[in-house]
Design a protein around this motif. Structure first.
Motif, PDB file in Angstrom:
ATOM      1  N   GLU A   1     -22.207  -5.861 -87.901  1.00 57.36           N
ATOM      2  CA  GLU A   1     -20.797  -5.887 -88.308  1.00 57.36           C
ATOM      3  C   GLU A   1     -20.185  -4.490 -88.257  1.00 57.36           C
ATOM      4  O   GLU A   1     -19.098  -4.291 -87.707  1.00 57.36           O
ATOM      5  N   SER A   2     -20.864  -3.524 -88.838  1.00 56.08           N
ATOM      6  CA  SER A   2     -20.289  -2.182 -88.947  1.00 56.08           C
ATOM      7  C   SER A   2     -20.117  -1.514 -87.588  1.00 56.08           C
ATOM      8  O   SER A   2     -19.213  -0.692 -87.412  1.00 56.08           O
TER       9      SER A   2
ATOM     10  N   TYR B   1     -15.795  -0.491 -85.410  1.00 60.12           N
ATOM     11  CA  TYR B   1     -15.127   0.301 -84.371  1.00 60.12           C
ATOM     12  C   TYR B   1     -13.760  -0.304 -84.039  1.00 60.12           C
ATOM     13  O   TYR B   1     -12.788   0.412 -83.816  1.00 60.12           O
ATOM     14  N   ALA B   2     -13.695  -1.633 -83.974  1.00 61.45           N
ATOM     15  CA  ALA B   2     -12.454  -2.312 -83.591  1.00 61.45           C
ATOM     16  C   ALA B   2     -11.320  -2.007 -84.565  1.00 61.45           C
ATOM     17  O   ALA B   2     -10.145  -1.953 -84.168  1.00 61.45           O
ATOM     18  N   GLU B   3     -11.638  -1.785 -85.809  1.00 62.01           N
ATOM     19  CA  GLU B   3     -10.613  -1.485 -86.812  1.00 62.01           C
ATOM     20  C   GLU B   3      -9.859  -0.205 -86.496  1.00 62.01           C
ATOM     21  O   GLU B   3      -8.724  -0.017 -86.937  1.00 62.01           O
ATOM     22  N   HIS B   4     -10.469   0.676 -85.714  1.00 66.17           N
ATOM     23  CA  HIS B   4      -9.847   1.962 -85.373  1.00 66.17           C
ATOM     24  C   HIS B   4      -9.212   1.961 -83.985  1.00 66.17           C
ATOM     25  O   HIS B   4      -8.711   3.003 -83.528  1.00 66.17           O
ATOM     26  N   GLY B   5      -9.247   0.832 -83.298  1.00 66.19           N
ATOM     27  CA  GLY B   5      -8.597   0.723 -82.004  1.00 66.19           C
ATOM     28  C   GLY B   5      -9.146   1.684 -80.973  1.00 66.19           C
ATOM     29  O   GLY B   5     -10.354   1.817 -80.801  1.00 66.19           O
TER      30      GLY B   5
ATOM     31  N   MET C   1     -12.984   3.084 -79.955  1.00 66.13           N
ATOM     32  CA  MET C   1     -13.586   2.934 -78.633  1.00 66.13           C
ATOM     33  C   MET C   1     -14.049   4.290 -78.097  1.00 66.13           C
ATOM     34  O   MET C   1     -15.132   4.402 -77.510  1.00 66.13           O
ATOM     35  N   LEU C   2     -13.249   5.319 -78.301  1.00 67.55           N
ATOM     36  CA  LEU C   2     -13.621   6.667 -77.862  1.00 67.55           C
ATOM     37  C   LEU C   2     -14.878   7.140 -78.601  1.00 67.55           C
ATOM     38  O   LEU C   2     -15.788   7.697 -77.982  1.00 67.55           O
TER      39      LEU C   2
ATOM     40  N   TRP D   1     -16.799  -4.436 -78.118  1.00 66.91           N
ATOM     41  CA  TRP D   1     -16.784  -3.318 -79.047  1.00 66.91           C
ATOM     42  C   TRP D   1     -18.152  -2.702 -79.285  1.00 66.91           C
ATOM     43  O   TRP D   1     -18.362  -2.022 -80.275  1.00 66.91           O
ATOM     44  N   ASN D   2     -19.071  -2.968 -78.344  1.00 64.25           N
ATOM     45  CA  ASN D   2     -20.323  -2.230 -78.401  1.00 64.25           C
ATOM     46  C   ASN D   2     -21.022  -2.169 -77.052  1.00 64.25           C
ATOM     47  O   ASN D   2     -21.121  -1.100 -76.461  1.00 64.25           O
TER      48      ASN D   2
END
Length: 282
Positions: A147-148, A153-157, A161-162, A235-236
């Motif tokens: 989850e984390s 990561y997706a929560e930060h857009g 991703m960077l 996202w990973n």
């Protein structure tokens, strides 16, 4: 001596890349499958140690045992062939083409994923006693990791991703350094020591390794982690694979090839001869 000089092990890197590209489909898949499975076992081992001791450093110190075993047994990880295979193409080895490099990468990816997924399924069975109970402490930790490191990561857009990409770059910079370090020595102890240090560093720092994640995230999904297959891929796994490719090839493969195989030569000029005056004789 058991130590090889940089030009010697850099040439071995190119030779290894050529050998992996020209390997049969059967052998490539078998070796990749076993590499994925053994690295997944090491990841499960490290998570178990961390949960039981409460010390992430303990898990990181012992995680490289799986990497060392799979390397000594001659198995292949995607992160390693990302670094080695292109060197044979750049060196213009006979019979090596760009499509053959892509073929090698594709086969190793499939084999690694299959091996890692098998261990993920086995660990899910163990953590739930055959899916008859709720996950134990290790199983719950695996779900939390998934989850984390996807939704987190997706929560930060774009910034997330960077960050994910950079962690993938740094990961394979270290892992590929471990692969090359094993080529510096002809003794088992020397190889193990050379591999251990950078692999321990990447694991403790939380960098993103595409094959480790092939275990962690499917295991998390099987154990009820609150994320989806799409989250895992977008996202990973995909950005991690790209980051691993960039990190290993750029900061290890190309750098060592450029300076030790295709060296620019020495810029040191020969010292000028001293002005020796011969005394006149009468």
């Amino acid at each position: 001596m058991s130590y090889l000089t940089p030009p010697e092990f850099a040439t071995k890197m190119v030779d290894a890349g050529e050998a992996k590209i020209k390997m049969s489909t059967r052998d490539t898949l078998i070796r990749a499958f076993m590499a994925g499975a053994m690295l997944a076992m090491a990841a499960a081992f490290a998570v178990t140690i961390t949960v039981q001791t409460g010390q992430p450093l303990a898990g990181a110190i012992l995680f490289p045992v799986g990497f060392c075993m799979l390397y000594l047994l001659g198995f292949d990880l995607l992160t390693g062939v990302f670094t080695l295979a292109p060197l044979a193409l750049i060196d213009r080895r006979p019979g090596v083409r760009f499509r053959s490099v892509l073929r090698n990468w594709g086969l190793v990816f499939v084999g690694n994923f299959a091996g890692a997924f098998m261990v993920a399924a086995m660990m899910a069975v163990i953590a739930t006693t055959g899916f008859s109970t709720v996950p134990d402490d290790v199983g719950q930790q695996l779900g939390t990791i998934g989850e984390s490191r996807t939704v987190g990561y997706a929560e930060h857009g774009g910034a997330g991703m960077l960050t994910l990409f950079i962690r993938g770059v740094l990961c394979n910079w270290m892992v590929s350094t471990g692969v090359v370090a094993a080529m510096m020595s002809t003794s088992v102890s020397g190889k193990v020591l050379g591999m251990w240090m950078p692999v321990m560093l990447f694991f403790y720092m939380g960098f993103e390794h595409s094959i480790v994640n092939m275990f962690l995230f499917p295991a998390g999904l099987l154990l009820g982690g609150d994320f989806s297959v799409g989250d895992y891929l977008l996202w990973n796994e995909i950005p991690t694979v790209v980051g691993n490719l960039v990190g290993g090839l750029t900061f290890v493969g190309l750098v060592l090839y450029a300076t030790h195989v295709r060296s620019g030569g020495s810029s040191t000029k020969a010292p000028l001869q001293e002005d020796v005056r011969v005394p006149l004789t009468r």
